[in-house]
Write an enzyme that holds these catalytic residues in place. Structure first.
Site, mmCIF file in Angstrom:
data_model
loop_
_atom_site.group_PDB
_atom_site.id
_atom_site.type_symbol
_atom_site.label_atom_id
_atom_site.label_comp_id
_atom_site.label_asym_id
_atom_site.label_seq_id
_atom_site.Cartn_x
_atom_site.Cartn_y
_atom_site.Cartn_z
ATOM 1 N N TYR A 127 0.554 0.631 10.572
ATOM 2 C CA TYR A 127 -0.289 0.540 9.583
ATOM 3 C C TYR A 127 0.392 -1.123 8.589
ATOM 4 O O TYR A 127 -0.793 -1.734 8.102
ATOM 5 C CB TYR A 127 -0.018 1.304 7.872
ATOM 6 C CG TYR A 127 -0.805 1.573 7.342
ATOM 7 C CD1 TYR A 127 -2.765 1.627 6.452
ATOM 8 C CD2 TYR A 127 -0.355 0.922 5.773
ATOM 9 C CE1 TYR A 127 -3.091 1.149 5.917
ATOM 10 C CE2 TYR A 127 -0.836 0.780 4.969
ATOM 11 C CZ TYR A 127 -2.583 1.221 4.297
ATOM 12 O OH TYR A 127 -2.782 1.081 3.047
ATOM 13 N N GLU A 153 -6.429 7.302 -1.811
ATOM 14 C CA GLU A 153 -5.053 6.948 -2.905
ATOM 15 C C GLU A 153 -4.941 8.111 -4.341
ATOM 16 O O GLU A 153 -3.833 7.927 -4.755
ATOM 17 C CB GLU A 153 -5.354 5.296 -3.321
ATOM 18 C CG GLU A 153 -5.619 4.235 -2.370
ATOM 19 C CD GLU A 153 -4.328 3.443 -2.086
ATOM 20 O OE1 GLU A 153 -3.072 4.513 -2.902
ATOM 21 O OE2 GLU A 153 -4.047 3.073 -1.394
ATOM 22 N N TRP A 188 2.424 7.415 0.026
ATOM 23 C CA TRP A 188 1.621 7.236 1.642
ATOM 24 C C TRP A 188 1.860 7.501 2.696
ATOM 25 O O TRP A 188 0.685 7.770 3.695
ATOM 26 C CB TRP A 188 1.376 5.127 1.301
ATOM 27 C CG TRP A 188 -0.023 5.400 1.767
ATOM 28 C CD1 TRP A 188 0.343 4.467 3.194
ATOM 29 C CD2 TRP A 188 -1.123 5.630 2.423
ATOM 30 N NE1 TRP A 188 -0.816 4.147 3.700
ATOM 31 C CE2 TRP A 188 -1.674 4.286 2.655
ATOM 32 C CE3 TRP A 188 -1.480 6.592 0.781
ATOM 33 C CZ2 TRP A 188 -3.353 5.423 3.681
ATOM 34 C CZ3 TRP A 188 -3.127 6.411 0.956
ATOM 35 C CH2 TRP A 188 -4.114 5.718 2.144
#
Length: 209
Positions: A29, A51, A59
């Site tokens: 990522y 988010e 995350w």
């Protein structure tokens, strides 16, 4: 040679920002997505939603469930999510592949309806968001990256969105979206991705409605 604060080496010997922790999902990522500018309404809406789901969680949890989220939310197509009803809420609450939080699920649906209103008024969600791009707000060092958790421009957009009825779009959440969607380049100086992201941002055609 010692690395600058905030950088870590992996076996390939290439320095990267500290936050990926060497975890394969995070590294991919970090290297291929984070900070690359996005101009697509659907992908930006997805970023905002994810988010929001990340609030209070890591995350990495969201990243590992992202494909499940995309399937559950029909690719985060704004018009489709805006038409979700109570049956969809029940379906999502029963889906073990996503974060089953009623408030966040209902917020994503409500936000899709708010996004539709914005699209009618502005013509483009992306164009509206990119009008809030900060001037020279890129982080260069570890101290800046770890102490600047809220960008003023993100706080201003957060305030505007919440006034328009959006939910789970606080200043920290919107700042994280800015970082992820390339409105700033928060790869540290010395990270293998910083120059590539700077180049991508320089070549990026800002969306216009």
């Amino acid at each position: 040679m010692s690395l600058a604060p905030g950088l870590i080496d992996l076996p390939d010997g290439r320095p990267r920002c500290w936050w990926h922790q060497g975890l394969p999902d995070y590294v991919t990522y970090h290297d291929t997505e984070w900070g690359r500018p996005i101009a697509d309404d659907t992908r930006l809406f997805e970023k905002i939603c994810l988010e929001g789901f990340q609030s209070g969680l890591s995350w990495l949890t969201i990243l590992r469930k992202r494909e499940n989220f995309r399937a559950a939310f029909r690719g985060f197509d704004i018009a489709t999510v805006a038409r979700f009803d109570e049956a969809d809420v029940a379906r999502l609450l029963a889906d073990q592949g996503i974060v089953r939080h009623r408030g966040k699920i209902e917020a994503a649906i409500s936000n899709a309806r708010c996004a539709e209103t914005m699209l009618e008024r502005e013509g483009s969600l992306a164009a509206y968001i990119w009008r809030h791009e900060p001037d020279n707000a890129d982080a260069l060092d570890y101290e800046t990256a770890t102490t600047r958790t809220i960008l003023p421009e993100a706080a201003a957009l957060s305030k505007t969105l919440r006034k328009a009825g959006w939910r789970f779009v606080g200043p920290t959440t919107v700042t994280a979206m800015f970082q992820a969607a390339g409105l700033v380049n928060d790869h540290l100086e010395g990270c293998i991705c910083r120059e590539a992201v700077s180049k991508a941002r320089a070549e990026f055609v800002r969306p216009r409605a």
